[in-house]
Write a protein that holds these residues in place. Structure first.
Motif, PDB file in Angstrom:
ATOM      1  N   MET A   1      39.948  28.171  44.478  1.00  0.00           N
ATOM      2  CA  MET A   1      41.247  28.423  43.718  1.00  0.00           C
ATOM      3  C   MET A   1      41.509  29.671  44.511  1.00  0.00           C
ATOM      4  O   MET A   1      40.728  30.677  44.561  1.00  0.00           O
ATOM      5  N   ILE A   2      42.826  30.031  44.906  1.00  0.00           N
ATOM      6  CA  ILE A   2      43.490  31.092  45.429  1.00  0.00           C
ATOM      7  C   ILE A   2      43.424  32.304  44.204  1.00  0.00           C
ATOM      8  O   ILE A   2      43.592  32.255  43.082  1.00  0.00           O
ATOM      9  N   THR A   3      42.682  33.565  44.540  1.00  0.00           N
ATOM     10  CA  THR A   3      43.055  34.664  44.068  1.00  0.00           C
ATOM     11  C   THR A   3      43.863  35.765  44.380  1.00  0.00           C
ATOM     12  O   THR A   3      43.789  36.004  45.853  1.00  0.00           O
ATOM     13  N   LEU A   4      44.688  36.220  43.596  1.00  0.00           N
ATOM     14  CA  LEU A   4      45.633  37.164  44.030  1.00  0.00           C
ATOM     15  C   LEU A   4      45.557  38.435  43.320  1.00  0.00           C
ATOM     16  O   LEU A   4      45.506  38.503  41.912  1.00  0.00           O
ATOM     17  N   TYR A   5      45.410  39.585  44.240  1.00  0.00           N
ATOM     18  CA  TYR A   5      45.421  40.934  43.565  1.00  0.00           C
ATOM     19  C   TYR A   5      46.641  41.350  43.728  1.00  0.00           C
ATOM     20  O   TYR A   5      47.192  41.463  44.697  1.00  0.00           O
ATOM     21  N   HIS A   6      47.107  41.967  42.366  1.00  0.00           N
ATOM     22  CA  HIS A   6      48.614  42.207  42.367  1.00  0.00           C
ATOM     23  C   HIS A   6      48.808  43.510  41.441  1.00  0.00           C
ATOM     24  O   HIS A   6      48.248  43.725  40.537  1.00  0.00           O
ATOM     25  N   CYS A   7      49.786  44.351  42.100  1.00  0.00           N
ATOM     26  CA  CYS A   7      50.233  45.615  40.929  1.00  0.00           C
ATOM     27  C   CYS A   7      51.804  45.269  40.690  1.00  0.00           C
ATOM     28  O   CYS A   7      52.401  44.434  41.554  1.00  0.00           O
ATOM     29  N   PRO A   8      52.346  45.515  39.576  1.00  0.00           N
ATOM     30  CA  PRO A   8      53.546  45.329  39.237  1.00  0.00           C
ATOM     31  C   PRO A   8      54.513  45.650  39.986  1.00  0.00           C
ATOM     32  O   PRO A   8      54.631  46.689  40.768  1.00  0.00           O
ATOM     33  N   ASN A   9      55.750  44.608  40.439  1.00  0.00           N
ATOM     34  CA  ASN A   9      56.563  44.891  41.339  1.00  0.00           C
ATOM     35  C   ASN A   9      56.258  45.765  42.722  1.00  0.00           C
ATOM     36  O   ASN A   9      57.002  46.029  43.474  1.00  0.00           O
ATOM     37  N   ALA A  10      54.916  45.431  43.166  1.00  0.00           N
ATOM     38  CA  ALA A  10      54.460  45.814  44.634  1.00  0.00           C
ATOM     39  C   ALA A  10      54.622  44.403  45.377  1.00  0.00           C
ATOM     40  O   ALA A  10      55.226  43.392  45.185  1.00  0.00           O
ATOM     41  N   ARG A  11      54.392  44.629  46.793  1.00  0.00           N
ATOM     42  CA  ARG A  11      54.603  43.642  47.605  1.00  0.00           C
ATOM     43  C   ARG A  11      53.988  42.281  47.419  1.00  0.00           C
ATOM     44  O   ARG A  11      54.411  41.149  47.578  1.00  0.00           O
ATOM     45  N   SER A  12      52.828  42.514  46.623  1.00  0.00           N
ATOM     46  CA  SER A  12      52.196  41.154  45.967  1.00  0.00           C
ATOM     47  C   SER A  12      53.028  40.377  45.400  1.00  0.00           C
ATOM     48  O   SER A  12      52.646  39.106  45.166  1.00  0.00           O
ATOM     49  N   PHE A  13      53.976  40.874  44.953  1.00  0.00           N
ATOM     50  CA  PHE A  13      55.006  40.028  44.048  1.00  0.00           C
ATOM     51  C   PHE A  13      55.707  38.880  44.988  1.00  0.00           C
ATOM     52  O   PHE A  13      55.895  37.769  44.696  1.00  0.00           O
TER      53      PHE A  13
ATOM     54  N   PRO B   1      38.845  47.488  51.542  1.00  0.00           N
ATOM     55  CA  PRO B   1      38.960  49.234  51.856  1.00  0.00           C
ATOM     56  C   PRO B   1      40.227  49.866  52.084  1.00  0.00           C
ATOM     57  O   PRO B   1      40.230  51.224  51.996  1.00  0.00           O
ATOM     58  N   GLN B   2      41.377  49.008  52.440  1.00  0.00           N
ATOM     59  CA  GLN B   2      42.383  49.567  52.459  1.00  0.00           C
ATOM     60  C   GLN B   2      43.122  50.024  51.294  1.00  0.00           C
ATOM     61  O   GLN B   2      43.867  50.961  51.252  1.00  0.00           O
ATOM     62  N   GLY B   3      42.702  49.361  50.125  1.00  0.00           N
ATOM     63  CA  GLY B   3      43.168  49.854  48.758  1.00  0.00           C
ATOM     64  C   GLY B   3      44.399  49.327  48.524  1.00  0.00           C
ATOM     65  O   GLY B   3      45.228  49.843  47.510  1.00  0.00           O
ATOM     66  N   THR B   4      45.311  48.515  49.303  1.00  0.00           N
ATOM     67  CA  THR B   4      46.483  48.009  49.053  1.00  0.00           C
ATOM     68  C   THR B   4      46.790  46.553  48.419  1.00  0.00           C
ATOM     69  O   THR B   4      45.679  45.970  48.604  1.00  0.00           O
ATOM     70  N   VAL B   5      47.538  46.220  47.960  1.00  0.00           N
ATOM     71  CA  VAL B   5      47.951  44.863  47.377  1.00  0.00           C
ATOM     72  C   VAL B   5      49.203  44.468  48.503  1.00  0.00           C
ATOM     73  O   VAL B   5      50.097  45.283  48.678  1.00  0.00           O
ATOM     74  N   PRO B   6      49.035  43.278  48.519  1.00  0.00           N
ATOM     75  CA  PRO B   6      48.327  42.019  47.930  1.00  0.00           C
ATOM     76  C   PRO B   6      46.914  42.057  48.708  1.00  0.00           C
ATOM     77  O   PRO B   6      46.807  42.493  49.741  1.00  0.00           O
ATOM     78  N   LEU B   7      45.901  41.379  48.006  1.00  0.00           N
ATOM     79  CA  LEU B   7      44.950  40.888  48.785  1.00  0.00           C
ATOM     80  C   LEU B   7      44.624  39.300  48.198  1.00  0.00           C
ATOM     81  O   LEU B   7      44.927  39.223  46.765  1.00  0.00           O
TER      82      LEU B   7
END
Ligand SMILES: N[C@@H](CCC(=O)N[C@@H](CS)C(=O)NCC(=O)O)C(=O)O
Length: 236
Positions: free
Chosen positions: A1-13, A47-53
């Motif tokens: 199953m896909i795992t999405l690392y996300h922060c509120p209203n960040a590009r991972s949205f 290592p980039q520390g950004t979302v999404p991953l």
């Protein structure tokens, strides 16, 4: 199953919205923003520390628009994808990337220099210049949307998700007055979609459960002191 690392209203949205539109099952890992400052352990998996991953088996991706393109083509046929043999294929790729490279980029400078940096490092002039830069980029979109309802192909596609996120970020940053009438109508069309509403509810409920605020923190800083492996003063 896909795992999405996300922060509120960040590009991972973008990815969350895409998954909800497609109806694909996923696991959501909610992080506070900015993760490389507030979740140091996250640097071990990104290592980039950004979302999404996004992790899908052996596939790991960190570019929100590339992930949308990946999901659309992986789940084709779907109206969210534009196939290579459709006349709008080039326009689709162009608008997909316009959403990030042309529209979101200037907003990230507004976010950093008007909000995230501590007061002594804020740069109101730079923030204002880039907010105006965003207005300039919106002119192309306004003209397009005076003539049609969606970015391309005569239907809602992943390109609209890419652009729609930039409009969401503009609103979060208090820049909604910059949207012209056609873009505002477009925003209404996008944000009233069931897929968008589901993604918002999932995000808000997960953030509430984890005690994570929906708005970016003020003055937390992304400078050298807190920087992770990919960080430092040179980062926009
Ligand atoms: N081009 C990348 C940018 C990813 C990115 O910079 N994400 C932001 C959130 S919108 C982030 O995680 N920033 C935290 C940081 O730079 O420490 C994408 O479209 O996904």
């Amino acid at each position: 199953m896909i795992t999405l690392y996300h922060c509120p209203n960040a590009r991972s949205f973008r990815v969350l919205w895409m998954l909800e539109e497609l109806g694909v099952p996923y696991r959501l890992e909610m992080l506070a923003f900015p993760p490389r400052v507030l979740h140091r352990e996250y640097l071990k998996i990104n290592p980039q520390g950004t979302v999404p991953l996004m992790v899908d088996g052996e596939t790991r991706m960190t570019e929100s628009v590339a992930i949308c393109q990946y999901l659309a083509s992986l789940h084709a046929p779907t109206p969210l994808n534009v196939e290579r043999d459709e006349a709008a294929y080039g326009a689709y790729l162009n608008w997909l990337h316009f959403g990030e490279a042309s529209l979101t980029f200037p907003l990230t400078l507004v976010l950093r220099y008007a909000l995230l940096e501590p007061r002594e490092r804020q740069q109101p002039q730079a923030a204002d210049d880039y907010a105006q830069f965003f207005s300039g980029r919106l002119r192309t979109l306004e003209k397009l949307l005076e003539a049609q309802d969606f970015a391309c192909a005569g239907r809602f596609t992943a390109a609209d998700i890419s652009i729609g996120f930039a409009l969401l970020l503009a609103r979060v940053l208090g820049q909604k007055e910059r949207l012209g009438p056609a873009v505002q109508r477009y925003w209404q069309r996008l944000s009233s979609r069931a897929g968008f509403e589901r993604a918002m509810s999932v995000q808000d409920a997960a953030a509430a459960r984890a005690g994570i605020p929906l708005l970016p923190p003020q003055g937390i800083g992304l400078g050298a002191r807190q920087a992770g492996a990919g960080g430092g003063r040179a980062r926009p």
